[in-house]
Design an enzyme around this catalytic site. Structure first.
Site, short mmCIF file in Angstrom:
data_model
loop_
_atom_site.label_atom_id
_atom_site.label_comp_id
_atom_site.label_asym_id
_atom_site.label_seq_id
_atom_site.Cartn_x
_atom_site.Cartn_y
_atom_site.Cartn_z
N HIS A 309 0.80 -1.22 0.00
CA HIS A 309 0.00 0.00 0.00
C HIS A 309 0.84 1.27 0.00
O HIS A 309 0.33 2.34 -0.33
CB HIS A 309 -0.96 0.01 1.19
CG HIS A 309 -2.18 -0.82 0.95
ND1 HIS A 309 -2.21 -2.16 1.19
CD2 HIS A 309 -3.41 -0.49 0.46
CE1 HIS A 309 -3.41 -2.63 0.87
NE2 HIS A 309 -4.16 -1.65 0.42
N GLY A 310 2.10 1.18 0.40
CA GLY A 310 2.90 2.39 0.37
C GLY A 310 4.25 2.19 1.02
O GLY A 310 4.49 1.19 1.71
#
Lengths: 453, 293
Positions: A309-310
């Site tokens: 996700h990041g």
């Protein structure tokens, strides 16, 4: 180019579908590929290297899969090298480059999604679940198909393989696809974008200055925004897929109605969950390898989910937090929640927004401040510098929060599914479309949250 | 196999697409050279267009009477000797021990920044006539919800209450319009205030800067434009009835842009910094009333 833009709705979409339906069946894949190239090229007009990267992934996927079929003895090295290719670019762009943070750094659109689709195709061919696709055109369409190219759902090849070779497109399917697309558009523009304002306002005020009620309202607004943003996008992709003659998998199944986090992740971003289960968790042995090893496997999956996700530490923390909760649910209280659904709903009503705090607030000190506001801790206490801030923002966003609650339940969808009249569906779709386009025209739209992933 | 399905043809399509996009990029870069980094705000002052004679002051503003000493006392300054409060002493250094002005009988007029100031500034006692999006074209016509007063137009408010200090911060919303028309409206607004509140001191506030990232990318709302506009606003000040105060000194970074660490978004201070701004206004006003600038 985002779906919720006038450029897409009034320019790309009508021109593309005019061409797509006008050509003979046999040429539709080619038109689809050409349209997808144009779609991606327009969106990355200042960064043609991103288009080259996408083409590189497609060519590698195609030839590596063909190579695995053709040179049986070289299957493992070919698979590992092609896997490495994907992971290197994903790692470079998503983690290395973003840490160096040049001001104009932009993540290649959809890299997280098309990388996972490519890996699933390579892994399936490596495991001999199906033979490599003989036509480059079909692999290119599978990876690059514009509805799911930049934000999913993560489609695996068998889900579109049959239609890639032969598909019938019926009028009813086109109408249904258009209605689903418009409903998703409305969810994004009319609901998610409006709720986004509250979270943005809380950030603008600064977390240290907001009251405890406003902090809760803000994180609920973010929770709804994230859901309707991504759910809306997935619906748009599914609707466009139907209009093209494909059946994309569902990505959401009323996740906020879950009674445990385990259930939540079976209902939220389902194609990502099934990807990790199929290509990471099960190959590692899943839950059939003893209790400790299962916990380790879960740790790997949820750390990777966080990282996917990041690049920020908050995403790792978020993934690890989910891991802890899921392990506790699996071993201690999950079954209790399943049996006592009212308690389960209350538990999730608290846990879902709290988990999104780690997801939405990127700096660790800010996470601490936000939690202190949620629980009225010193130095600020319950009220902020502006004691009645929550009244002001409830007045502005209260109706959107109420609609958010309502559309998180299955009720509106059940009602919609009972509507059989095409006339009523047409009128409803028309109203949503016009209202959405009006908001876009007035500049009340913003990019999809999930485009940064 | 059809031609459009052959692998070679697909590779050719990809190559052509890449060539076209790279050429488009090169041509695009050539036709539109990279945006120049705006100079720091100090330099941008020199870019300010010279206002046309008579453009920024009216006969009424020019002939503003010197405020009687009693007006300074009424204007909220407390604890400092009245004798030292002569407005003529504006060139003297600001007294270090100036007491912050109170905010009783004080009105703030402004846009979303003033809305933030009303909520987080800690300026208890003041009235705020402000809405998000307010600008000089709407300030005199549209209404606003004023605490303890209700929905009211500016003229209604000015005729129903007496103020000894009126602060105005407007401009950021209309900065894309020709400055002449904005300043004309601004002047009319100041005249209305003076007519309705003849004993009030007016504090024209400089528009706050935007962050550097916003300034570099926004063709309309950027710091060179704000500086140019503020320079013209400063000319309204006669240092007798009308004063010009610039809070950018507490919000600017080294390059004269709104400090990203103090900004909630690209154009507004954080809640905590509104409080700093409120304290600064009280302190600055106290200094002015005490005879400094």
């Amino acid at each position: 180019m985002v779906f919720s833009s006038l450029q897409f709705l009034c320019g790309f979409l009508p021109i593309f579908f005019l061409c797509y339906y006008a050509v003979a069946k046999g040429a539709r894949n080619f038109v689809l590929l050409l349209g997808s190239v144009v779609f991606y090229a327009i969106g990355t007009v200042d960064r043609p290297q991103h288009l080259a990267l996408l083409f590189g992934a497609v060519v590698i996927d195609y030839y590596a899969a063909r190579g695995m079929d053709k040179f049986r003895g070289m299957r493992t090295p070919i698979f590992l090298l092609s896997l490495l290719y994907h992971l290197v670019w994903l790692g470079y762009y998503k983690y290395t480059a973003s840490f160096n943070t040049p001001i104009d750094f932009v993540l290649p659109a959809g890299i997280s999604f098309y990388t996972f689709q490519g890996i699933s195709y390579l892994a399936d061919v490596y495991k001999r679940q199906y033979p490599a696709e003989p036509l480059l055109l079909n692999v290119a369409c599978y990876i690059m198909m514009f509805p799911q190219l930049i934000a999913g759902p993560i489609v695996v090849f068998p889900q579109v393989q049959k239609e890639m070779h032969e598909r019938e497109i019926k009028k009813g399917q086109i109408e249904l696809g258009a209605a689903i697309f418009i409903f998703g558009l409305g969810m994004k523009v009319l609901l998610a974008n409006q709720l986004a304002g509250l979270w943005r306002d809380a950030q603008s005020i600064g977390f240290p200055s907001i009251s405890t009620p406003l902090a809760w309202m803000a994180i609920f607004a973010f929770s709804f925004q994230l859901y309707f943003d991504f759910f809306g996008y997935s619906l748009m992709a599914i609707g466009l897929g139907k209009m093209l003659g494909f059946e994309f998998p569902q990505n959401f199944n009323h996740p906020y109605m879950s009674v445990t986090m385990t259930e939540f992740w079976r209902r939220w971003h389902m194609t990502l969950g099934s990807w990790f289960r199929e290509y990471v968790y099960i190959p590692m042995g899943g839950s059939r390898v003893g209790a400790l090893r299962t916990i380790f496997n879960m740790l790997v999956v949820w750390t990777l989910t966080g990282i996917w996700h990041g690049a920020g530490y908050n995403f790792i923390l978020w993934g690890l937090g989910l891991f802890v909760v899921l392990v506790l649910e699996k071993n201690i209280y999950g079954k209790f929640m399943d049996r006592h659904r009212v308690i389960g709903h209350m538990y999730m009503l608290l846990l879902i927004p709290l988990s999104w705090v780690l997801f939405s607030v990127e700096s660790l000190p800010d996470i601490g401040v936000f939690f202190s506001r949620l629980f009225a801790l010193p130095p600020t206490g319950f009220f902020g510098a502006f004691a009645t801030d929550y009244q002001k923002y409830l007045g502005i966003y209260g109706k959107f929060l109420a609609i958010g609650f309502l559309f998180s339940t299955p009720l509106p969808y059940r009602i919609l599914q009972r509507v059989k009249s095409k006339f009523v569906i047409g009128i409803l779709s028309g109203v949503i479309l016009v209202a959405s386009m009006y908001c876009m025209w007035m500049g009340m739209d913003d990019p999809f949250l999930y485009f940064r992933f | 196999m059809k031609r459009t399905e052959s692998n070679g043809f697909i590779i050719l399509v990809m190559v052509v697409a890449l060539v076209v996009t790279f050429v488009a990029k090169v041509v695009g870069d050539f036709l539109e050279p990279p945006k120049q980094t705006p100079p720091p705000s100090v330099q941008t002052q020199s870019q300010a267009p010279t206002p046309a004679p008579g453009d920024t002051t009216s006969s009424q503003l020019d002939s503003a009477p010197v405020i009687p000493i009693a007006a300074f006392a009424a204007a909220g300054r407390t604890g400092v000797g009245v004798a030292s409060a002569s407005p003529e002493a504006s060139s003297t250094p600001p007294p270090l021990d100036a007491v912050p002005a109170t905010m009783e009988d004080t009105l703030f007029i402004g846009d979303s920044r003033t809305v933030g100031l009303s909520e987080y500034g800690g300026l208890d006692g003041a009235d705020f006539f402000c809405t998000t999006g307010m600008n000089v074209f709407t300030a005199r016509t549209d209404g606003a919800d004023v605490y303890n007063v209700g929905w009211v137009t500016l003229s209604g408010l000015l005729s129903s209450k007496t103020y000894n200090k009126v602060y105005v911060m407007l401009g950021i919303n209309e900065i894309g319009y020709p400055f002449e028309s904005i300043l004309g409206e601004y002047k009319a607004l100041l005249e209305d205030i003076q007519t309705a509140q003849p004993n009030a001191l007016i504090f024209v506030q400089a528009n706050l800067h935007v962050t550097a990232s916003r300034s570099y990318t926004d063709d309309v709302v950027n710091n060179p434009a704000i500086d140019s506009y503020n320079a013209l606003l400063a000319e309204f000040a006669d240092n007798k009835r009308i004063f010009y105060i610039d809070a950018n000194e507490i919000f600017d970074d080294a390059n004269g842009a709104l400090d990203e660490n103090k900004a909630g978004d690209s154009a507004h201070p954080l809640g905590a910094n509104y409080q700093e701004w409120g304290q600064w206004i009280a302190q600055k006003t106290g200094q002015i009333l005490a005879g400094g600038q």
